[in-house]
Design an enzyme around this catalytic site. Sequence first.
Site, PDB file in Angstrom:
ATOM      1  CB  SER A   1     -41.621  83.335  23.429  1.00 24.51           C
ATOM      2  OG  SER A   1     -40.370  83.019  22.864  1.00 24.51           O
ATOM      3  CE  LYS A   2     -42.507  79.507  30.401  1.00 21.59           C
ATOM      4  NZ  LYS A   2     -43.865  79.105  29.988  1.00 21.59           N
ATOM      5  NE  ARG A   3     -38.241  81.919  20.314  1.00 24.33           N
ATOM      6  CZ  ARG A   3     -37.752  82.831  19.495  1.00 24.33           C
ATOM      7  NH1 ARG A   3     -36.455  82.915  19.291  1.00 24.33           N
ATOM      8  NH2 ARG A   3     -38.563  83.654  18.880  1.00 24.33           N
TER       9      ARG A   3
ATOM     10  N   GLY B   1     -36.109  83.948  27.964  1.00 29.82           N
ATOM     11  CA  GLY B   1     -35.864  83.923  29.409  1.00 29.82           C
ATOM     12  C   GLY B   1     -37.202  83.785  30.115  1.00 29.82           C
TER      13      GLY B   1
END
Length: 484
Positions: free
Chosen positions: A255-257, A259
């Site tokens: 997921s976005k966390r 990268g």
Amino acid sequence: MSDKLVRTRYAPSPTGFMHVGNLRTALYEYLVAKSQGGKFILRIEDTDRERLVAGAVDFIYNTLRLAGLQHDEGPDIGGGFGPYVQSERKDMYLPYAEQLIREGKAYRCFCSKERLEKLQSETVGGGYDRHCRDLPQEEIDKNLADGVPYVIRQKMPVEGSTTFSDAVFGDITVENSELQDQILIKTDGYPTYNFANVIDDHTMGITHVVRGSEYLSSTPKYNLLYEAFGWEIPTYIHLPLIMGKDADGNVSKLSKRHGATGFYDLIDDGYLPQAIINYIALLGWCPKDNQEIFTLAELEKAFAIDGISKSPSVFDYDKLTWFNGEYIKAMTPEAFTEVAMPYYKEVFGDREMPWDKLAEILQKRVTKLTQIPDILDFFAALPEYDKSLFVNKKSKTNLDNAPVVLREAYERLKALPVWDNPSIHDCLIGMAKEKELKNGTVMWPVRIAAAGKTVTPGGAVEILDILGREEALQRLALGLEKLG
Ligand code: GLU
């Protein structure tokens, strides 16, 4: 499985931007087809009207184009199985559901929304109680005559189990008692997503269904539809999950966390489309040998379904960066200059630079295009630096010999009739030889004065050459001043 022409489809729902998982699905669909001389089809699944995102279809086209995944049939180019957009096929589905009703494999369900909601709150799991499954014909006729709205549900088997075979995950069995009488057609006459998906795959002659493993649990339902129609079941290829590395060393769904996960976000982060594709190809697929760098054409040859793994793969940004560096090194200087230009502009504005010479020193070092501005900034403006930078043990440079060496180098360079790489090189190396100094003892102070920093792409010679005579000599003079 018959040996008919392999046909795969990438069937995105235009509900957002393409991320790494979507791209891998598209790539594997493409490779499953191309590795077997088959056709790769693009179908837009826009049945869920509420979830549509404006512009998402264009993103899909642009992403596939940039990734080099050219489809053989699709909304924009047509083909013999169109239309290729679900909303344009919306009248195709009802007759299939009605066929199942006639064959006693589906039924009209007149249950009101209120009844279903009540049922949901009362029963654990909220299953439908199959109230309308065996309504007497008179009641059905009356409801139809009264215009009572209805959905069409499939009669799922109530006993036994359903087994389907997945090329990656093997045989999977579910108890039929766990399956709901799924809705095929909604009250507005249009299909549910699952129904449209199966009808489309069959009518488009799809032989291999490739998709994320989140669809594994829906596959028994799809399978029972194929069986109800007596259609040939496609080869199911469900792809493993893609995980990201957490800060604590564990992994969790990417997921976005972790990268950037969007294709365009990765490009904005300085990765090349080809490198991303190459890396993504290996996220869940393992070649027979240890080759890592593949062009798309090479992937088309090497890819094999039995090389797909069911264990989750981990998206490793360091590994992607390594791939990217390899791709950058392998580019022609012209191609590199083209992709580097937006970053050059950040540093140099509209100033013309000897781009080929910059490529020469950068391609060896850069692993992400976004590194370029920081690496090059000293060419545009000499940074503030302290004279302590001149001190370097390895090259035997200290604050006593640095000014002497720099002065001598400055005078010799100033006298050069031609300012180019070989002349500068011969001048400085010649000086070291004559003065019986290590090459480094000459190069270090010259490079520090020219760049104002210790870590630079290229050495003193390349930097002086790129700076040009005037700017280079000015910087050396400034270094001398600094050294007192
Ligand atoms: N439209 C689905 C999605 O975007 C694809 C499902 C499938 O490939 O069967 O996830």
